[in-house]
Design a protein around this motif. Structure first.
Motif, PDB file in Angstrom:
ATOM      1  N   UNK A 171       0.875  -1.086  -0.061  1.00 39.71           N
ATOM      2  CA  UNK A 171      -0.203  -0.080   0.040  1.00 39.71           C
ATOM      3  C   UNK A 171       0.822   1.140  -0.135  1.00 39.71           C
ATOM      4  N   UNK A 172       2.004   1.066   0.746  1.00 35.67           N
ATOM      5  CA  UNK A 172       2.777   2.401   1.027  1.00 35.67           C
ATOM      6  C   UNK A 172       3.819   2.577  -0.485  1.00 35.67           C
ATOM      7  N   UNK A 173       4.142   1.437  -0.983  1.00 36.20           N
ATOM      8  CA  UNK A 173       5.098   1.458  -2.017  1.00 36.20           C
ATOM      9  C   UNK A 173       4.629   1.457  -3.256  1.00 36.20           C
ATOM     10  N   UNK A 174       3.197   0.979  -3.591  1.00 39.74           N
ATOM     11  CA  UNK A 174       2.609   0.805  -4.753  1.00 39.74           C
ATOM     12  C   UNK A 174       3.032  -0.665  -5.377  1.00 39.74           C
ATOM     13  N   UNK A 175       3.274  -1.639  -4.640  1.00 42.15           N
ATOM     14  CA  UNK A 175       3.772  -2.970  -5.079  1.00 42.15           C
ATOM     15  C   UNK A 175       2.769  -3.983  -5.646  1.00 42.15           C
ATOM     16  N   UNK A 291       6.747 -27.519  -8.795  1.00 40.12           N
ATOM     17  CA  UNK A 291       5.657 -28.048  -8.139  1.00 40.12           C
ATOM     18  C   UNK A 291       4.278 -27.804  -9.021  1.00 40.12           C
ATOM     19  N   UNK A 292       3.545 -28.610  -8.548  1.00 48.01           N
ATOM     20  CA  UNK A 292       1.907 -28.237  -9.206  1.00 48.01           C
ATOM     21  C   UNK A 292       1.470 -27.128  -8.479  1.00 48.01           C
ATOM     22  N   UNK A 293       1.361 -26.142  -9.145  1.00 47.72           N
ATOM     23  CA  UNK A 293       0.542 -24.980  -8.693  1.00 47.72           C
ATOM     24  C   UNK A 293      -0.487 -24.609  -9.151  1.00 47.72           C
ATOM     25  N   UNK A 294      -1.411 -23.792  -8.492  1.00 49.41           N
ATOM     26  CA  UNK A 294      -2.441 -23.111  -8.751  1.00 49.41           C
ATOM     27  C   UNK A 294      -2.456 -21.544  -8.848  1.00 49.41           C
ATOM     28  N   UNK A 295      -2.199 -20.716  -9.941  1.00 51.19           N
ATOM     29  CA  UNK A 295      -2.033 -19.347 -10.110  1.00 51.19           C
ATOM     30  C   UNK A 295      -3.250 -18.793  -9.726  1.00 51.19           C
ATOM     31  N   UNK A 296      -3.406 -18.092  -8.630  1.00 43.44           N
ATOM     32  CA  UNK A 296      -4.801 -17.246  -8.068  1.00 43.44           C
ATOM     33  C   UNK A 296      -4.660 -15.771  -8.626  1.00 43.44           C
ATOM     34  N   UNK A 297      -3.679 -15.292  -9.118  1.00 44.45           N
ATOM     35  CA  UNK A 297      -3.755 -14.011  -9.724  1.00 44.45           C
ATOM     36  C   UNK A 297      -3.366 -13.131  -8.556  1.00 44.45           C
ATOM     37  N   UNK A 298      -3.864 -11.886  -8.533  1.00 42.05           N
ATOM     38  CA  UNK A 298      -3.979 -10.995  -7.275  1.00 42.05           C
ATOM     39  C   UNK A 298      -4.511 -11.538  -6.024  1.00 42.05           C
ATOM     40  N   UNK A 299      -4.028 -11.324  -5.090  1.00 47.93           N
ATOM     41  CA  UNK A 299      -4.507 -11.782  -3.927  1.00 47.93           C
ATOM     42  C   UNK A 299      -6.015 -11.376  -3.534  1.00 47.93           C
ATOM     43  N   UNK A 300      -6.645 -12.318  -3.236  1.00 49.22           N
ATOM     44  CA  UNK A 300      -8.201 -12.158  -3.001  1.00 49.22           C
ATOM     45  C   UNK A 300      -8.476 -12.615  -1.518  1.00 49.22           C
ATOM     46  N   UNK A 301      -8.100 -14.075  -1.170  1.00 47.85           N
ATOM     47  CA  UNK A 301      -8.408 -14.519   0.064  1.00 47.85           C
ATOM     48  C   UNK A 301      -7.058 -15.247   0.730  1.00 47.85           C
ATOM     49  N   UNK A 302      -6.295 -15.021   1.883  1.00 44.84           N
ATOM     50  CA  UNK A 302      -5.441 -15.727   2.135  1.00 44.84           C
ATOM     51  C   UNK A 302      -5.577 -16.182   3.604  1.00 44.84           C
ATOM     52  N   UNK A 303      -5.736 -17.459   3.849  1.00 46.58           N
ATOM     53  CA  UNK A 303      -5.914 -17.929   5.300  1.00 46.58           C
ATOM     54  C   UNK A 303      -7.317 -17.558   5.954  1.00 46.58           C
ATOM     55  N   UNK A 305      -8.916 -15.068   5.203  1.00 49.29           N
ATOM     56  CA  UNK A 305      -8.980 -13.644   5.330  1.00 49.29           C
ATOM     57  C   UNK A 305      -9.305 -13.019   3.996  1.00 49.29           C
ATOM     58  N   UNK A 306     -10.522 -12.284   3.862  1.00 44.66           N
ATOM     59  CA  UNK A 306     -10.770 -11.642   2.686  1.00 44.66           C
ATOM     60  C   UNK A 306     -10.059 -10.267   2.649  1.00 44.66           C
ATOM     61  N   UNK A 307      -9.377 -10.334   1.192  1.00 48.95           N
ATOM     62  CA  UNK A 307      -8.389  -9.194   1.042  1.00 48.95           C
ATOM     63  C   UNK A 307      -8.988  -8.341   0.204  1.00 48.95           C
ATOM     64  N   UNK A 308      -9.399  -6.899   0.417  1.00 53.05           N
ATOM     65  CA  UNK A 308      -9.959  -5.784  -0.724  1.00 53.05           C
ATOM     66  C   UNK A 308      -9.180  -4.879  -0.879  1.00 53.05           C
ATOM     67  N   UNK A 309      -8.733  -4.645  -2.255  1.00 48.87           N
ATOM     68  CA  UNK A 309      -7.829  -3.539  -2.384  1.00 48.87           C
ATOM     69  C   UNK A 309      -8.475  -2.590  -3.683  1.00 48.87           C
ATOM     70  N   UNK A 313      -5.750   2.118  -0.567  1.00 48.21           N
ATOM     71  CA  UNK A 313      -5.945   0.989   0.570  1.00 48.21           C
ATOM     72  C   UNK A 313      -6.072  -0.431   0.374  1.00 48.21           C
ATOM     73  N   UNK A 314      -5.636  -0.949   1.200  1.00 46.30           N
ATOM     74  CA  UNK A 314      -5.815  -2.555   1.314  1.00 46.30           C
ATOM     75  C   UNK A 314      -6.715  -2.758   2.457  1.00 46.30           C
ATOM     76  N   UNK A 315      -7.477  -3.768   2.556  1.00 47.50           N
ATOM     77  CA  UNK A 315      -8.331  -3.923   3.676  1.00 47.50           C
ATOM     78  C   UNK A 315      -8.540  -5.555   3.963  1.00 47.50           C
ATOM     79  N   UNK A 316      -8.445  -5.763   5.143  1.00 47.80           N
ATOM     80  CA  UNK A 316      -8.446  -7.380   5.527  1.00 47.80           C
ATOM     81  C   UNK A 316      -9.560  -7.668   6.347  1.00 47.80           C
ATOM     82  N   UNK A 317     -10.400  -8.728   6.069  1.00 52.37           N
ATOM     83  CA  UNK A 317     -11.869  -8.690   6.609  1.00 52.37           C
ATOM     84  C   UNK A 317     -12.110 -10.494   6.743  1.00 52.37           C
TER      85      UNK A 317
END
Length: 590
Positions: A171-175, A291-303, A305-309, A313-317
């Motif tokens: 959020x700070x660095x625009x990454x 490894x056999x991977x599944x590419x989920x693109x931009x982060x949406x849900x981690x553990x 936790x819903x990630x809204x960007x 801002x970025x919000x965790x819910x």
């Protein structure tokens, strides 16, 4: 015999309809009980029968739509979703056999094979809808013998504080921040021990019924499986030029002239943060080649936790998780509350017989998961209630209901990180002897970055403080250890300026500040002396750590954002100011 809740409700529905249509006919297989003539010889009334029909219909629809996951292979094959489970089983077995996870062999003399079983699980989206059907053969690791089938079992995972920090920095660095998932992660680890397992149910080789599976790779359920997977991933990533983070060995960074990429792995969930998409894609391609991977693109849900960007801002819910908690404990008749803890109630040790001790421990665990990940506002309440887990009483259960009621009212609270302020700062506080049971104080601290909390704690102190100043000093020393760890984490990320400046730590005790800067050595001010912390005085009304040490949560300022304007639809976010009382919200119980 009734096998499922759905079958039970179906038969009840049929019997009730029979009763409604023929009110003088008894229920089938119905024994004589006192007052039975009320059901069989008297009219129930049209209004009651209409209500009963609607009520039972709703319950049946609910039961049909929410089937439990099958517990055994036989139940999965006899369920209404048998074809979906069969497809999931075949996919899993194809993956295992193609990877060469085991070979069929004769069992050596004096060796005992461990058993195996199938685990079935419906994976769901954050909104509760089913995404995939998963089936997995697991080894019965509880039958393994230490020193024969396994030795070391320790495996690393990323701290949740690290994950929140890695979410705040973009959020700070625009990454860019992307996500990947490892398919059947534990199957990638190689075993050093000889482990034999019975052939999985439904896949016993014809003509080789008396043979067993000699495991070549680790399998889910084995005690050493997490360690073997981490070792394999660690070796693979470091060979590509990534280096460990000094504060967390589950975080890897690679810095080149073109880009900087950071990987954070939590078992099989992976976050990839980078300064350019090219560097992220190169990393994804390399990992996918191993490894056999599944590419989920931009982060949406981690553990969970819903990630809204958005742009700023970025919000965790965890609103969906909180809804699951409330559904699990709905029998408590939860009412909404404005605060998680009642300051008028003084909890004491219960001397009677424990009231639903196992369920109490389950409730504490559920709330603790939310508290550790996105909800620092319930940290004090959960910390205090967890001290009565061994023998809970009625008052403890009332306090549990209040915390759940608070979560019900504030389920949409989000942990939000913005583009400013771009500084890391901490707050510390202590409450002296707030526990009359053992005369111990409570420590609390919180660190914020990009306007949101990245680390916090509310803990009972391990020693008895003889004064308020001493309690504050103990809390400050514990918070200093966390500050040193956070500073070490940021130093190795290559996203933070070097040298890392000292972290401002706000404290509301002038006596503690005098002791900290006293020239006489006191044994606990190493973090201040080495430049990790810079202690600053702040009034209690501006101390963010204050709600972590007592029940006073009435000074947090909540602010709504977004296009929605109604009270129930608004999303609420915690701000840094502590001025407006929470009583500005209407009380739903009035």
């Amino acid at each position: 015999m009734l096998k499922t809740q759905r079958d039970c409700w179906t038969i009840i529905f049929v019997e009730l309809l029979t009763m409604v249509r023929k009110p003088h006919k008894r229920l089938t297989n119905h024994k004589e009980v006192p007052g039975d003539d009320f059901l069989s010889h008297k009219s129930l009334g049209d209004d009651f029968l209409s209500y009963l029909h609607k009520k039972v219909t709703r319950e049946i629809i609910f039961s049909i739509n929410i089937d439990d996951d099958p517990k055994t292979f036989e139940k999965a094959m006899s369920s209404r979703d048998a074809s979906l489970w069969r497809a999931a089983i075949n996919d899993e077995m194809d993956s295992i056999l193609s990877d060469g996870a085991w070979v069929v062999a004769n069992l050596p003399k004096r060796s005992k094979p461990i058993g195996s079983k199938w685990i079935f699980k419906r994976k769901k989206h954050s909104d509760g809808t089913v995404s995939t059907f998963k089936a997995r053969p697991v080894a019965k690791g509880y039958r393994q013998r230490e020193g024969i089938d396994y030795f070391d079992t320790y495996a690393l995972v990323a701290r949740i504080s690290s994950i929140r920090t890695l979410v705040a920095i973009p959020t700070l660095k625009g990454l860019y921040i992307h996500q990947m998932d490892v398919k059947a992660a534990f199957l990638n680890g190689y075993l050093n021990e000889e482990v034999y397992m019975e052939q999985p149910e439904g896949f016993v080789m014809f003509g080789q019924e008396n043979m067993v599976c000699k495991l070549v790779k680790s399998l889910y359920g084995l005690k050493q499986a997490p360690k073997r997977w981490h070792e394999r991933f660690d070796t693979t990533v470091t060979s590509f030029g990534f280096k460990h983070n000094g504060a967390n060995r589950c975080i890897y960074s690679k810095c080149t002239k073109e880009s900087t990429v950071v990987i954070c792995v939590y078992v099989d969930d992976m976050l990839i943060i980078g300064t350019s998409l090219v560097g992220i894609l190169e990393t994804k391609n390399y990992i996918s080649s191993n490894f056999k991977m599944k590419d989920l693109g931009e982060v949406d849900t981690i553990l969970g936790i819903k990630v809204r960007r958005s742009e700023s801002e970025i919000s965790l819910s965890q609103s969906h998780y909180i809804e699951k908690i409330l559904t699990k404990f709905q029998h408590l008749n939860i009412k909404e509350f404005n605060t998680p803890f009642d300051s008028c109630v003084k909890l004491e040790k219960y001397s009677g017989r424990a009231v639903a001790q196992l369920e109490y421990a389950s409730a504490i665990g559920c709330m603790m998961y939310a508290m550790h990940y996105t909800r620092p506002d319930i940290a004090f309440a959960v910390s205090r209630l967890s001290q009565f887990t061994s023998n809970p009483g009625p008052d403890n259960w009332k306090a549990i209901g209040r915390v759940l009621g608070y979560l019900k009212r504030t389920s949409d609270l989000e942990l939000t990180y913005k583009t400013h302020p771009g500084i890391l700062e901490g707050y510390t506080d202590a409450s002296w002897i707030d526990n009359s049971n053992d005369s111990k104080s409570t420590s609390g601290w919180i660190y914020t970055l990009a306007g949101g909390a990245i680390s916090w704690a509310s803990k009972k102190q391990t020693c008895i403080a003889h004064s308020t100043m001493e309690a504050e000093f103990i809390s400050l020393a514990a918070a200093g250890k966390e500050a040193e760890w956070i500073r070490y984490l940021l130093t190795d990320l290559h996203f933070w300026p070097h040298p890392t400046p000292s972290i401002p730590m706000y404290c509301d005790s002038e006596a503690t500040l005098s002791k900290v800067y006293n020239s006489i050595y006191n044994g606990k001010s190493r973090h201040i002396e080495n430049g990790t912390l810079s202690i600053v005085y702040v009034k209690s009304c501006g101390n963010l750590a204050d709600p972590l040490t007592n029940e006073r949560l009435d000074r947090i300022n909540y602010q709504r954002h977004g296009s929605k304007t109604t009270e129930d639809q608004s999303v609420i976010e915690i701000q840094l100011e502590f001025s407006a009382p929470i009583s500005q919200f209407p009380n739903p119980n009035n």
